[in-house]
Design a protein around this motif. Structure first.
Motif, PDB file in Angstrom:
ATOM      1  N   VAL A 140      -3.238   6.011  -2.733  1.00  0.00           N
ATOM      2  CA  VAL A 140      -2.909   5.217  -1.547  1.00  0.00           C
ATOM      3  C   VAL A 140      -1.852   5.938  -0.721  1.00  0.00           C
ATOM      4  N   THR A 141      -1.727   5.499   0.531  1.00  0.00           N
ATOM      5  CA  THR A 141      -0.727   6.089   1.421  1.00  0.00           C
ATOM      6  C   THR A 141      -0.305   5.051   2.451  1.00  0.00           C
ATOM      7  N   LYS A 142       0.838   5.293   3.087  1.00  0.00           N
ATOM      8  CA  LYS A 142       1.322   4.386   4.121  1.00  0.00           C
ATOM      9  C   LYS A 142       0.605   4.660   5.441  1.00  0.00           C
ATOM     10  N   ALA A 143       0.408   3.613   6.232  1.00  0.00           N
ATOM     11  CA  ALA A 143      -0.244   3.753   7.536  1.00  0.00           C
ATOM     12  C   ALA A 143       0.239   2.627   8.440  1.00  0.00           C
TER      13      ALA A 143
ATOM     14  N   ASN B 208       2.138  -2.680  12.542  1.00  0.00           N
ATOM     15  CA  ASN B 208       2.765  -3.017  11.268  1.00  0.00           C
ATOM     16  C   ASN B 208       2.465  -1.957  10.220  1.00  0.00           C
ATOM     17  N   GLU B 209       3.436  -1.683   9.368  1.00  0.00           N
ATOM     18  CA  GLU B 209       3.218  -0.710   8.295  1.00  0.00           C
ATOM     19  C   GLU B 209       2.406  -1.354   7.180  1.00  0.00           C
ATOM     20  N   ILE B 210       1.336  -0.676   6.786  1.00  0.00           N
ATOM     21  CA  ILE B 210       0.492  -1.163   5.699  1.00  0.00           C
ATOM     22  C   ILE B 210       0.227  -0.030   4.724  1.00  0.00           C
ATOM     23  N   THR B 211      -0.362  -0.368   3.594  1.00  0.00           N
ATOM     24  CA  THR B 211      -0.771   0.630   2.609  1.00  0.00           C
ATOM     25  C   THR B 211      -2.291   0.653   2.576  1.00  0.00           C
ATOM     26  N   ILE B 212      -2.846   1.865   2.596  1.00  0.00           N
ATOM     27  CA  ILE B 212      -4.305   1.993   2.640  1.00  0.00           C
ATOM     28  C   ILE B 212      -4.807   2.930   1.549  1.00  0.00           C
TER      29      ILE B 212
ATOM     30  N   HIS C  49      -9.269   1.713   3.798  1.00  0.00           N
ATOM     31  CA  HIS C  49      -9.150   0.255   3.813  1.00  0.00           C
ATOM     32  C   HIS C  49      -7.776  -0.178   3.299  1.00  0.00           C
ATOM     33  N   LYS C  50      -7.313  -1.301   3.814  1.00  0.00           N
ATOM     34  CA  LYS C  50      -6.021  -1.850   3.421  1.00  0.00           C
ATOM     35  C   LYS C  50      -6.034  -2.267   1.956  1.00  0.00           C
ATOM     36  N   VAL C  51      -4.922  -2.029   1.263  1.00  0.00           N
ATOM     37  CA  VAL C  51      -4.796  -2.437  -0.138  1.00  0.00           C
ATOM     38  C   VAL C  51      -3.614  -3.395  -0.265  1.00  0.00           C
ATOM     39  N   GLU C  52      -3.632  -4.165  -1.323  1.00  0.00           N
ATOM     40  CA  GLU C  52      -2.544  -5.112  -1.581  1.00  0.00           C
ATOM     41  C   GLU C  52      -2.027  -4.905  -2.998  1.00  0.00           C
ATOM     42  N   TRP C  53      -0.749  -5.195  -3.183  1.00  0.00           N
ATOM     43  CA  TRP C  53      -0.158  -5.097  -4.512  1.00  0.00           C
ATOM     44  C   TRP C  53      -0.536  -6.340  -5.294  1.00  0.00           C
ATOM     45  N   MET C  54      -1.077  -6.125  -6.472  1.00  0.00           N
ATOM     46  CA  MET C  54      -1.574  -7.245  -7.258  1.00  0.00           C
ATOM     47  C   MET C  54      -0.938  -7.225  -8.647  1.00  0.00           C
TER      48      MET C  54
END
Length: 599
Positions: free
Chosen positions: A183-186, A192-196, A202-207
């Motif tokens: 993953v990387t920051k985007a 808004n800063e997201i992780t992809i 595609h956007k990822v979420e911390w689970m």
């Protein structure tokens, strides 16, 4: 919980295969490890073939990439049938998971209704596109649920599934768990800063949740050994090396369930009402479901081949083989991998408005035209660009002009007034070589005969390695040679009142029609409708259309040719109509004096 990789998994798996196959005087486990490829490719009859596409996710309507996978698998299936194989071809739809759950909610429909509607769109597209599947599997079917539950129970009883806690990145779009290096920051469209995901974007979420884990870490070494001893297991070679590179890194244990509070739409974990089986473990088992798992699946499963897009390579080349090893089941013989289709170099997406609708282009450019273009232009190792102008130019050149023009020349009443398959004269075209031509034949004629005689073996090799475009290049080159042959000798200029000229006239047509017959037989897996039209016009019966029946130019080799003197089939019109870019199939020409140009 982590367990160091070791050879025990592979040893137990090979031992179980040995006992099931009941080989006598088999070597030791260590010896089997060195020769595991023999156990990979067991096929008692030698004539069984099982080919699959991925099952397609029903969160959206089918696009050209889905059709490409299906056409590739259909081509491999049809080619095996023409070679006398007992072949089975499975496709279908993947209908569980969070994306489906969310898409159904957005459409304000219950999940099963939503899935059924989209699944029918795939089935309709494949039927219209002449995809000759034998099995269409849906993961919402009871037989699939039973197979998945049995498969899960086997893995759990063997100790490869355990209850644990997962914490990490998860992509809902990809239904995939990712490591920190994946993953990387985007920045999103709003800034808004997201992780992809590095791979899909595609956007990822911390689970973080408690669920079931599969001991994937135990299989890193066995997977490496399997691939190194079976270098043809993943084709083309480019993707084989990619998988080996992935296996150079650590292989963490894999979460194989989601908590029911997050994911309701899926198959529940047997014995645990609070957990739902991870969509990829559910989906991958579909290949076993079709084969008859858990009982009576061995015949088909020992001959399994998968066709997959490069975006799901990891699931099929790492997760799936590890699951199968854990369940003491043979691995697929080959995973055939293809790349993607782009438009002007960009990935197709609804936001860009560049998605190619397979229904639309099939209506404009015909089903066989689209099939031919995808397989002629599709290079498995690289992404390919879709372009209407390129499609029209290719189909007009190779199908309408070269192949269609050749058939028209040979069968037109002006050149073939008796409408028969003419006789061959061996004294005018005696068996020889380009270096020492005899009779009326030229050196180029012998070169053509040699090329066409070798063509079936060339096409077969390229089909089996998924380089179908190379097979079609070879056929196209031979078609050009045959047109050159006809043009060179110009049978329309011969005086058929003269006996010698008449014999040479008939020989030219005979040789050309023999070439056409070979092309028609070899093109059946690619353009079945067009090939049937061509062969029917030549008077070739259905039982004479197998690979074995090719037997090119029998008279030239001094053998009896059953086609000589046979009445041709009915004239059903132009083999392939020329196309126009904007309107598709070209309309009949208007009388020039009444024609008004719109350009």
């Amino acid at each position: 919980m982590k367990i160091k990789p070791h050879f025990g998994i592979l040893a137990r798996w090979l031992d179980s295969l040995r006992s099931r196959c009941q080989f006598s005087k088999l070597p030791s486990v260590r010896s089997c490890q060195r020769k595991s490829s023999r156990l990979m490719h067991i096929d008692n009859s030698g004539k069984v073939f099982y080919i699959t596409t991925p099952i397609f996710y029903v969160n959206a309507a089918p696009h050209i990439g889905h059709l490409y996978s299906a056409v590739i698998a259909d081509c491999l299936h049809r080619s095996r049938l023409k070679r006398g194989f007992n072949s089975r071809f499975a496709t279908g739809t993947d209908e569980h998971g969070l994306k489906i759950q969310q898409a159904a909610e957005f459409a304000q429909k219950d999940p099963l209704t939503f899935c059924s509607e989209v699944s029918e769109k795939f089935k309709h597209l494949f039927t219209k596109s002449n995809i000759s599947w034998t099995d269409f599997i849906r993961t919402t079917e009871n037989k699939h649920r039973n197979a998945v539950e049995h498969f899960w129970t086997v893995l759990h009883k063997k100790g490869f599934i355990y209850k644990g806690s997962y914490e990490g990145w998860y992509s809902t779009q990809d239904e995939s768990f990712l490591t920190p290096t994946q993953v990387t920051k985007a920045t999103d469209a709003s800034g808004n800063e997201i992780t992809i995901s590095n791979e899909s974007g595609h956007k990822v979420e911390w689970m973080k949740e408690e669920n079931y884990m599969f001991r994937l870490s135990e299989f890193r070494t066995p997977l490496q050994q399997w691939l190194r001893e079976n270098p043809s297991a993943i084709q083309p070679e480019k993707f084989y090396h990619i998988v080996l590179q992935w296996l150079d890194d650590d292989l963490p244990d894999l979460s194989v369930s989601r908590h029911r509070s997050r994911l309701q739409w899926g198959i529940g974990v047997p014995g645990d009402v609070e957990q739902t089986i991870y969509v990829w473990l559910d989906a991958l088992v579909n290949y076993l479901t079709v084969a008859g798992y858990p009982e009576g699946h061995s015949l088909w499963w020992n001959a399994a081949h998968h066709v997959v897009g490069k975006d799901i390579l990891k699931f099929h080349a790492i997760y799936w083989p590890a699951f199968l090893m854990a369940a003491d089941l043979p691995l697929p013989q080959i995973v055939h991998v293809h790349s993607h289709w782009t438009v002007q170099g960009k990935k197709m997406s609804k936001s860009l408005g560049n998605v190619v609708d397979p229904h639309d282009i099939s209506q404009r450019y015909t089903v066989d035209g689209v099939r031919y273009f995808l397989l002629r232009q599709g290079v498995p190792e690289h992404d390919c660009d879709y372009d209407d102008a390129k499609l029209v130019k290719l189909l007009n050149s190779e199908l309408a002009d070269a192949l269609g023009g050749l058939l028209n020349r040979c069968t037109a009443p002006s050149l073939n007034p008796t409408q028969v398959y003419p006789h061959f004269c061996s004294s005018l075209f005696p068996k020889g070589s380009a270096e020492a031509p005899k009779g009326r034949a030229k050196p180029e004629d012998y070169q053509m005969v040699e090329s066409v005689a070798e063509l079936p073996a060339v096409v077969l090799e390229h089909f089996d390695s998924l380089h179908i475009y190379k097979a079609l290049e070879a056929i196209s080159a031979c078609v050009r040679q045959t047109n050159g042959f006809v043009q060179r000798h110009a049978p329309w200029k011969l005086d058929c009142a003269d006996a010698a000229d008449k014999q040479w006239h008939d020989t030219i047509l005979h040789v050309s029609m023999e070439c056409l017959r070979v092309y028609g037989i070899l093109l059946q897996p690619v353009v079945p409708g067009l090939a049937d039209k061509l062969l029917s016009r030549l008077g070739v019966r259905p039982d004479e259309r197998t690979w074995e029946a090719v037997r090119f130019l029998e008279s030239y080799y001094g053998r009896n040719c059953s086609f000589e003197g046979r009445t041709l089939g009915p004239d059903t019109g132009v083999l392939f109509n020329r196309l126009e870019r904007d309107t598709g199939i070209e309309k009949p020409k208007i009388n020039r004096k009444n024609k008004h140009s719109s350009h």
